[in-house]
Write a protein that holds these residues in place. Sequence first.
Motif, PDB file in Angstrom:
ATOM      1  N   LYS A  98      -6.293   0.278   0.168  1.00 51.76           N
ATOM      2  CA  LYS A  98      -7.223  -0.844   0.106  1.00 51.76           C
ATOM      3  C   LYS A  98      -7.265  -1.377  -1.320  1.00 51.76           C
ATOM      4  O   LYS A  98      -7.381  -0.605  -2.266  1.00 51.76           O
ATOM      5  N   LEU A  99      -7.161  -2.687  -1.463  1.00 49.88           N
ATOM      6  CA  LEU A  99      -7.167  -3.306  -2.776  1.00 49.88           C
ATOM      7  C   LEU A  99      -8.567  -3.818  -3.105  1.00 49.88           C
ATOM      8  O   LEU A  99      -9.106  -4.687  -2.418  1.00 49.88           O
ATOM      9  N   SER A 100      -9.163  -3.262  -4.158  1.00 48.99           N
ATOM     10  CA  SER A 100     -10.451  -3.742  -4.658  1.00 48.99           C
ATOM     11  C   SER A 100     -10.190  -4.545  -5.920  1.00 48.99           C
ATOM     12  O   SER A 100      -9.439  -4.104  -6.798  1.00 48.99           O
ATOM     13  N   ILE A 101     -10.805  -5.713  -6.005  1.00 48.56           N
ATOM     14  CA  ILE A 101     -10.605  -6.571  -7.167  1.00 48.56           C
ATOM     15  C   ILE A 101     -11.895  -6.656  -7.962  1.00 48.56           C
ATOM     16  O   ILE A 101     -12.923  -7.097  -7.442  1.00 48.56           O
ATOM     17  N   ALA A 102     -11.838  -6.205  -9.211  1.00 47.40           N
ATOM     18  CA  ALA A 102     -13.004  -6.248 -10.095  1.00 47.40           C
ATOM     19  C   ALA A 102     -13.076  -7.629 -10.717  1.00 47.40           C
ATOM     20  O   ALA A 102     -12.282  -7.976 -11.599  1.00 47.40           O
ATOM     21  N   HIS A 123      -3.434 -16.000  -3.322  1.00 48.93           N
ATOM     22  CA  HIS A 123      -2.238 -15.266  -3.730  1.00 48.93           C
ATOM     23  C   HIS A 123      -2.022 -13.992  -2.915  1.00 48.93           C
ATOM     24  O   HIS A 123      -0.890 -13.509  -2.820  1.00 48.93           O
ATOM     25  N   ILE A 124      -3.076 -13.471  -2.325  1.00 46.47           N
ATOM     26  CA  ILE A 124      -2.909 -12.337  -1.406  1.00 46.47           C
ATOM     27  C   ILE A 124      -2.323 -12.832  -0.099  1.00 46.47           C
ATOM     28  O   ILE A 124      -1.463 -12.191   0.510  1.00 46.47           O
ATOM     29  N   GLY A 125      -2.784 -14.015   0.319  1.00 47.07           N
ATOM     30  CA  GLY A 125      -2.204 -14.684   1.480  1.00 47.07           C
ATOM     31  C   GLY A 125      -2.234 -13.845   2.738  1.00 47.07           C
ATOM     32  O   GLY A 125      -3.204 -13.147   3.036  1.00 47.07           O
ATOM     33  N   ASN A 126      -1.130 -13.861   3.461  1.00 45.30           N
ATOM     34  CA  ASN A 126      -1.039 -13.152   4.750  1.00 45.30           C
ATOM     35  C   ASN A 126      -0.273 -11.834   4.609  1.00 45.30           C
ATOM     36  O   ASN A 126       0.557 -11.488   5.455  1.00 45.30           O
ATOM     37  N   SER A 127      -0.554 -11.094   3.563  1.00 44.62           N
ATOM     38  CA  SER A 127       0.161  -9.847   3.289  1.00 44.62           C
ATOM     39  C   SER A 127      -0.312  -8.685   4.165  1.00 44.62           C
ATOM     40  O   SER A 127       0.212  -7.583   4.066  1.00 44.62           O
ATOM     41  N   ASN A 128      -1.340  -8.922   4.988  1.00 44.80           N
ATOM     42  CA  ASN A 128      -1.938  -7.870   5.823  1.00 44.80           C
ATOM     43  C   ASN A 128      -2.569  -6.753   4.994  1.00 44.80           C
ATOM     44  O   ASN A 128      -2.671  -5.606   5.445  1.00 44.80           O
ATOM     45  N   CYS A 129      -2.968  -7.109   3.790  1.00 44.91           N
ATOM     46  CA  CYS A 129      -3.593  -6.134   2.895  1.00 44.91           C
ATOM     47  C   CYS A 129      -5.098  -6.130   3.114  1.00 44.91           C
ATOM     48  O   CYS A 129      -5.736  -7.187   3.140  1.00 44.91           O
ATOM     49  N   GLU A 130      -5.684  -4.938   3.282  1.00 43.98           N
ATOM     50  CA  GLU A 130      -7.136  -4.833   3.338  1.00 43.98           C
ATOM     51  C   GLU A 130      -7.654  -4.931   1.906  1.00 43.98           C
ATOM     52  O   GLU A 130      -7.243  -4.165   1.034  1.00 43.98           O
ATOM     53  N   TRP A 131      -8.558  -5.871   1.652  1.00 42.15           N
ATOM     54  CA  TRP A 131      -9.012  -6.055   0.283  1.00 42.15           C
ATOM     55  C   TRP A 131     -10.460  -6.499   0.230  1.00 42.15           C
ATOM     56  O   TRP A 131     -11.033  -6.931   1.223  1.00 42.15           O
ATOM     57  N   GLU A 132     -11.045  -6.333  -0.947  1.00 37.79           N
ATOM     58  CA  GLU A 132     -12.412  -6.764  -1.184  1.00 37.79           C
ATOM     59  C   GLU A 132     -12.530  -7.311  -2.592  1.00 37.79           C
ATOM     60  O   GLU A 132     -11.797  -6.896  -3.500  1.00 37.79           O
ATOM     61  N   PHE A 133     -13.432  -8.274  -2.747  1.00 36.73           N
ATOM     62  CA  PHE A 133     -13.685  -8.860  -4.058  1.00 36.73           C
ATOM     63  C   PHE A 133     -15.051  -8.418  -4.543  1.00 36.73           C
ATOM     64  O   PHE A 133     -16.051  -8.547  -3.826  1.00 36.73           O
ATOM     65  N   LEU A 134     -15.113  -7.879  -5.760  1.00 36.79           N
ATOM     66  CA  LEU A 134     -16.350  -7.324  -6.301  1.00 36.79           C
ATOM     67  C   LEU A 134     -16.793  -8.125  -7.521  1.00 36.79           C
ATOM     68  O   LEU A 134     -16.280  -7.924  -8.629  1.00 36.79           O
ATOM     69  N   PRO A 135     -17.736  -9.065  -7.355  1.00 36.94           N
ATOM     70  CA  PRO A 135     -18.231  -9.855  -8.493  1.00 36.94           C
ATOM     71  C   PRO A 135     -18.866  -8.958  -9.543  1.00 36.94           C
ATOM     72  O   PRO A 135     -19.397  -7.891  -9.234  1.00 36.94           O
ATOM     73  N   ARG A 136     -18.838  -9.402 -10.773  1.00 36.57           N
ATOM     74  CA  ARG A 136     -19.367  -8.611 -11.889  1.00 36.57           C
ATOM     75  C   ARG A 136     -20.861  -8.877 -12.056  1.00 36.57           C
ATOM     76  O   ARG A 136     -21.273  -9.975 -12.402  1.00 36.57           O
ATOM     77  N   ARG A 137     -21.664  -7.856 -11.819  1.00 34.66           N
ATOM     78  CA  ARG A 137     -23.116  -7.983 -11.921  1.00 34.66           C
ATOM     79  C   ARG A 137     -23.627  -7.662 -13.318  1.00 34.66           C
ATOM     80  O   ARG A 137     -24.716  -8.069 -13.699  1.00 34.66           O
ATOM     81  N   SER A 138     -22.892  -6.872 -14.082  1.00 35.10           N
ATOM     82  CA  SER A 138     -23.291  -6.524 -15.444  1.00 35.10           C
ATOM     83  C   SER A 138     -22.044  -6.212 -16.250  1.00 35.10           C
ATOM     84  O   SER A 138     -20.943  -6.084 -15.700  1.00 35.10           O
ATOM     85  N   ILE A 139     -22.203  -6.068 -17.577  1.00 36.57           N
ATOM     86  CA  ILE A 139     -21.042  -5.809 -18.429  1.00 36.57           C
ATOM     87  C   ILE A 139     -20.446  -4.428 -18.171  1.00 36.57           C
ATOM     88  O   ILE A 139     -19.326  -4.139 -18.599  1.00 36.57           O
ATOM     89  N   TYR A 140     -21.197  -3.565 -17.479  1.00 32.82           N
ATOM     90  CA  TYR A 140     -20.703  -2.206 -17.230  1.00 32.82           C
ATOM     91  C   TYR A 140     -20.187  -2.008 -15.803  1.00 32.82           C
ATOM     92  O   TYR A 140     -19.740  -0.914 -15.457  1.00 32.82           O
ATOM     93  N   ASP A 141     -20.221  -3.031 -14.995  1.00 33.78           N
ATOM     94  CA  ASP A 141     -19.804  -2.908 -13.597  1.00 33.78           C
ATOM     95  C   ASP A 141     -18.397  -2.344 -13.453  1.00 33.78           C
ATOM     96  O   ASP A 141     -18.154  -1.426 -12.669  1.00 33.78           O
ATOM     97  N   THR A 142     -17.463  -2.932 -14.183  1.00 32.76           N
ATOM     98  CA  THR A 142     -16.061  -2.527 -14.043  1.00 32.76           C
ATOM     99  C   THR A 142     -15.864  -1.079 -14.448  1.00 32.76           C
ATOM    100  O   THR A 142     -15.138  -0.327 -13.788  1.00 32.76           O
TER     101      THR A 142
END
Length: 262
Positions: A98-102, A123-142
């Motif tokens: 699973k691809l998580s994007i910080a 850019h992920i397109g139709n790669s059949n990759c399970e992924w999630e996007f994680l917005p940055r809530r604070s400077i320490y999130d990542t």
Amino acid sequence: YMFVFNKHIGKKYEEYINGKSFVIGSLKNNYSYFKNLKKKELVKLNENNILLISNYRKRLKSIKYKYKNIEVHWDKFYQHDELVTKWLAKWCSKNNKKLSIAGFISFDDTNEIEKEKSWFQNHIGNSNCEWEFLPRRSIYDTYNLFKKVKIVVGTNTTVTYESFSTGKRTAFLTGRSDILKENERKFGWPAKFDENGKFWSNKSSKDELYRVMDFLNNVSKNEWIKLYNQYCKDLMILDSGNKIFIDHLKNINMKCQNYNKQ
């Protein structure tokens, strides 16, 4: 006094500034690591999660910057990031990860967050990759995400060095140096390393990405610890709680007090 990530950065500063450099690593990373240790939380490592560090930024003008009098446009600058996102999504799909994007954009900028998420979606397109996007809530999130994933992946971002300093398996895909022909964007600059290593590559190449990711996915814990010990001082040390920095401040303060008494 200059407080720097590693000795190579220190020497580079000393070429231009009279003074002395001290290696302390990253202030934010050191603090975050210490803070997480104090919490003593049981964090479950997900072996099937890969964390990609976003390099997305607001595009306030068509030209990002000039390098040696050459205009570098946003599309050219992010060409490598687009390729990495596409190739990494396919690698994750192939390896059942699973691809998580910080995300980079602050959580309070909802309009830009949607743009950032859409940029990755395209850019992920139709790669059949399970992924999630994680917005940055604070400077320490990542930093808090490091310990939850198996591998951290980045192109040209300080976060990859901060991740590596904690002992996390980290992929340095520094192929932007290949596309833009800028040596300063190579892995470990200003230190000089081979163009390609077990966990890095200065080439913008699908084959190189697969090679690095396959290695990090399969390397044994003991072998990775040996690699970490081999490279950490040249890339970035970890000083939990910033003890080195605090000690230097105390010493500087003491010198100032003694000087004022004279």
